[in-house]
Motif scaffolding. Structure first.
Motif, mmCIF file in Angstrom:
data_model
loop_
_atom_site.group_PDB
_atom_site.id
_atom_site.type_symbol
_atom_site.label_atom_id
_atom_site.label_comp_id
_atom_site.label_asym_id
_atom_site.label_seq_id
_atom_site.Cartn_x
_atom_site.Cartn_y
_atom_site.Cartn_z
ATOM 1 N N LEU A 2 3.649 -12.789 -15.511
ATOM 2 C CA LEU A 2 3.809 -14.104 -14.400
ATOM 3 C C LEU A 2 5.067 -14.969 -14.775
ATOM 4 O O LEU A 2 5.856 -15.357 -14.115
ATOM 5 N N VAL A 3 5.253 -15.113 -16.244
ATOM 6 C CA VAL A 3 6.610 -15.637 -16.544
ATOM 7 C C VAL A 3 7.741 -14.986 -16.425
ATOM 8 O O VAL A 3 8.667 -15.616 -15.822
ATOM 9 N N LEU A 4 7.615 -13.878 -16.436
ATOM 10 C CA LEU A 4 9.114 -12.969 -16.068
ATOM 11 C C LEU A 4 9.122 -12.868 -14.768
ATOM 12 O O LEU A 4 10.443 -13.209 -14.194
ATOM 13 N N LEU A 5 8.104 -13.097 -13.474
ATOM 14 C CA LEU A 5 8.373 -13.266 -12.230
ATOM 15 C C LEU A 5 8.704 -14.407 -12.039
ATOM 16 O O LEU A 5 9.877 -14.477 -11.292
ATOM 17 N N ALA A 6 8.355 -15.360 -12.460
ATOM 18 C CA ALA A 6 8.857 -16.708 -12.377
ATOM 19 C C ALA A 6 10.412 -16.908 -12.789
ATOM 20 O O ALA A 6 10.958 -17.643 -12.156
ATOM 21 N N GLY A 7 10.579 -16.506 -13.795
ATOM 22 C CA GLY A 7 11.751 -16.364 -14.234
ATOM 23 C C GLY A 7 13.055 -15.937 -13.408
ATOM 24 O O GLY A 7 13.978 -16.299 -13.083
ATOM 25 N N ILE A 8 12.338 -14.557 -12.924
ATOM 26 C CA ILE A 8 13.648 -14.022 -12.121
ATOM 27 C C ILE A 8 13.431 -14.567 -10.753
ATOM 28 O O ILE A 8 14.824 -14.785 -10.159
ATOM 29 N N PHE A 9 12.420 -15.160 -9.990
ATOM 30 C CA PHE A 9 12.518 -15.981 -9.090
ATOM 31 C C PHE A 9 13.552 -17.330 -9.324
ATOM 32 O O PHE A 9 14.195 -17.448 -8.207
ATOM 33 N N VAL A 10 13.519 -17.806 -10.329
ATOM 34 C CA VAL A 10 14.301 -19.045 -10.596
ATOM 35 C C VAL A 10 15.669 -18.570 -10.543
ATOM 36 O O VAL A 10 16.560 -19.071 -10.049
ATOM 37 N N VAL A 11 15.958 -17.732 -11.490
ATOM 38 C CA VAL A 11 17.671 -17.350 -11.446
ATOM 39 C C VAL A 11 17.927 -16.700 -10.165
ATOM 40 O O VAL A 11 19.106 -16.754 -9.742
ATOM 41 N N HIS A 12 16.818 -16.062 -9.362
ATOM 42 C CA HIS A 12 17.356 -15.565 -7.884
ATOM 43 C C HIS A 12 17.679 -16.863 -7.087
ATOM 44 O O HIS A 12 18.670 -16.708 -6.289
ATOM 45 N N ILE A 13 16.949 -17.792 -7.207
ATOM 46 C CA ILE A 13 17.312 -19.104 -6.334
ATOM 47 C C ILE A 13 18.426 -19.699 -6.830
ATOM 48 O O ILE A 13 19.282 -20.346 -6.107
ATOM 49 N N ALA A 14 18.645 -19.900 -8.203
ATOM 50 C CA ALA A 14 19.982 -20.326 -8.676
ATOM 51 C C ALA A 14 21.119 -19.559 -7.993
ATOM 52 O O ALA A 14 22.162 -19.920 -7.928
#
Length: 161
Positions: A2-14
Motif C-alpha cells: 500500500l505504501v508503494l502504491l501510494a508513493g507511485i500515486f503521489v509521484v504521478h500527481i507531482a
C-alpha cells in the motif's frame, strides 16, 4: 504494498502538476534585458509586459510541434493517472498495470520529443538577448521526463497483491 502504491500515486500527481506548470509558464529561457529580466517559453515573451512569442518562419513549425507534444504529454499523463485508479479497483490479484505503464511510456516519449525539439531549435536563438540561460520550466520538463520513465517502468513491473 500500500505504501508503494501510494508513493507511485503521489509521484504521478507531482509529475502531472509539474507538466502543467512547465507547459503553461513562460520561463523556458531567461536573459537579462534593458528592463530587467526577460523570459520566454512556449507561448509568450515577457519583458516587463508579455506579448505573443514570435519566431522566424522556419522555426514556427518547430514551436508548434513542441507545444503539441507538451500538451499531449499532459493528456497522456492524466489518462494514465485515471487508468491507474481504475485498474487499482478493477484488476484481480496478481495482475500487472500494463495499460497504465504503456500510456505513461507514451507520455514519456511525448516529453522527450517536445523538449528535445526545443533544445535543438530554440536554446540561445533569441538574437536580441545575448546571454540567455534555461529557466525553471525547461528544467521541470526534463525532471518530468525522468519521473514519467521511472513511473512507467514501475507500473509495468508492479503487481497488484
Amino acid at each position: 504494498m500500500l505504501v508503494l502504491l501510494a508513493g507511485i500515486f503521489v509521484v504521478h500527481i507531482a509529475t502531472v502538476i509539474m507538466l502543467f506548470v512547465s507547459t503553461i509558464a513562460n520561463v523556458w529561457m531567461v536573459a537579462p534585458s534593458d528592463f530587467g529580466t526577460a523570459s520566454w517559453g512556449l507561448w509568450l515573451l515577457c519583458n516587463k509586459t508579455c506579448e505573443q512569442l514570435t519566431v522566424s518562419g522556419r522555426d514556427e513549425a518547430s514551436l508548434k510541434a513542441v507545444q503539441a507534444f507538451m500538451i499531449l504529454s499532459i493528456i497522456f499523463s492524466v489518462i494514465a493517472l485515471v487508468m491507474f485508479i481504475v485498474q487499482l479497483f478493477t484488476l484481480e490479484k496478481g495482475k500487472r498495470f500494463y495499460i497504465t505503464g504503456a500510456i505513461m511510456l507514451v507520455c514519456w516519449m511525448c516529453i522527450l520529443i517536445g523538449v528535445s525539439i526545443y533544445t535543438a531549435r530554440f536554446t540561445g536563438r533569441m538574437l536580441e538577448f545575448t546571454s540567455s540561460h534555461h529557466g525553471y520550466c525547461f528544467i521541470l520538463a526534463w525532471i518530468c521526463f525522468c519521473f514519467s520513465f521511472i513511473i512507467s517502468i514501475l507500473y509495468l513491473v508492479l503487481r497488484k497483491k
